[in-house]
Design an enzyme around this catalytic site. Structure first.
Site, PDB file in Angstrom:
ATOM      1  CE  LYS A   1      -3.810  -1.805   1.943  1.00 20.40           C
ATOM      2  NZ  LYS A   1      -4.907  -2.866   3.769  1.00 20.40           N
TER       3      LYS A   1
ATOM      4  CD  GLN B   1      -3.521  -4.567   6.529  1.00 19.01           C
ATOM      5  OE1 GLN B   1      -3.114  -3.365   6.209  1.00 19.01           O
ATOM      6  NE2 GLN B   1      -3.801  -5.205   6.744  1.00 19.01           N
TER       7      GLN B   1
ATOM      8  CG  ASP C   1      -9.661   0.336   4.830  1.00 22.27           C
ATOM      9  OD1 ASP C   1      -9.941  -0.208   4.053  1.00 22.27           O
ATOM     10  OD2 ASP C   1      -8.548  -0.259   5.770  1.00 22.27           O
TER      11      ASP C   1
END
Ligand code: NAP
Length: 297
Positions: free
Chosen positions: A55, A99, A122
């Site tokens: 990422k 994460q 997200d």
């Protein structure tokens, strides 16, 4: 018998990232701001470390700022909340990604809800889930957002299609169903208590499989000409006997791809279908968040 079109998520995501790089350049010129994505990793989970590195590399590759934060596996929930609070107020940060999975002593919903919804790239915050459910623009979870792009690329308008989503997780199945509904599909959401799944599948013009069981969806379940989006990422032993003996594995999807490709009109492969779209959509969300945050100020 005609073979299905293989939907190339790798190529699509590469084109999308090129477009995002152009958007970032234009945004920088227009507002003198470089979008910044903060990625927080707690602990040393090897798979998470790989995802996070990928990422960060891709964020930099499209010209955005990547800000990395690493906390020890023993870091307290309060330490993580304090970091999120700092990032929420940092004007150089437009997107925040924590994460998952988090260590067991940390309550994931508490963490996700501490993120400023406008920086929640997200799309997991309840505010963004709610916005999606009532059909107002929001930061949409990346994997379903990528699935929608692939579907629209294959089918054009989705209006009036019968869509079956197999799986109802908060990160894939539920938001996927909401997006299909917003695109005027008639949506069925299946889960482990669903009866007559095969019959439901045979009625579907669009099948999205997000189950987590290798080759769960069989070709015989599909309506001829259906478009199949396979979200599954399942690790199974290698096919080749010699490789299997050394413990080698391979990745397969939730759909029996080889047979399904003989019935479907278009299908995503695994790997190389939905997977590459997820990070590209994360970057897309970050540019979107930067746009929203800077136009509000
Ligand atoms: P999850 O949270 O485990 O959800 C799986 C869903 O499948 C649940 O809703 C479950 O039903 C349903 N299910 C399980 N067995 C079933 C059965 N026999 N019949 C019908 N439904 C059944 O998984 P997830 O996070 O949504 O992920 C799904 C898959 O996508 C996994 O393979 C994951 O690795 C992959 N994935 C890929 C990406 C990507 O970037 N490509 C991103 C995220 C996830 P219940 O709700 O009733 O338990």
């Amino acid at each position: 018998m005609t073979e299905a079109i293989i939907i190339d998520g790798k190529e699509f995501s590469s084109n999308l990232r090129n477009k995002i790089a152009e958007d970032v350049k234009a945004f920088k010129k227009e507002r003198n701001v470089v979008p910044g994505l903060a990625v927080v990793l707690v602990g040393e989970d090897p798979a998470s470390r790989i995802y996070v590195r990928k990422k960060e590399e891709m964020t930099t590759a499209v010209g955005m700022n990547s800000l990395s934060y690493r906390l020890d596996a023993n870091a307290s929930q309060q330490e993580l909340l304090d970091l999120i609070e700092t990032l929420n107020h940092d004007p150089a940060v437009h997107g925040i990604l924590v994460q998952l999975p988090l260590p067991k002593h940390i309550d994931t919903p508490t963490i996700l809800e501490a993120i400023d919804p406008d920086k929640d790239v997200d799309g997991f915050h309840v505010v963004n889930a709610g916005r999606l459910a009532i059909g107002t623009p929001s930061l949409v979870p990346c994997t379903p957002a990528g699935c929608m792009m692939l579907l629209e690329h294959s089918l054009g308008s989705l209006k009036g299609k019968n869509a079956l989503v197999i799986g109802r997780s908060t990160i894939v199945g539920r938001p996927m169903a909401q997006l299909l509904l917003a695109a005027d599909c008639t949506v069925t959401v299946a889960h482990r208590h669903t009866k007559n799944l095969e019959e439901l599948c045979r009625q579907a013009d669009i099948v999205v499989a997000a189950v987590g069981i290798p080759h769960f969806v069989k070709a015989s379940w599909l309506k001829p000409g259906a478009v199949v989006i396979d979200v599954g990422i399942n690790r199974v032993p290698a096919e080749d006997e010699a490789a299997k003996a050394t413990g080698k594995t391979r990745i397969v999807g939730d759909v029996d791809f080889v047979e399904a490709a003989k019935v479907a009109s278009a299908i995503t492969p695994v790997p190389g279908g939905v997977g590459p779209m997820t990070i590209a959509c994360l970057l897309n969300n970050t540019v979107q968040a930067a746009r929203n945050l800077t136009s509000a100020s």
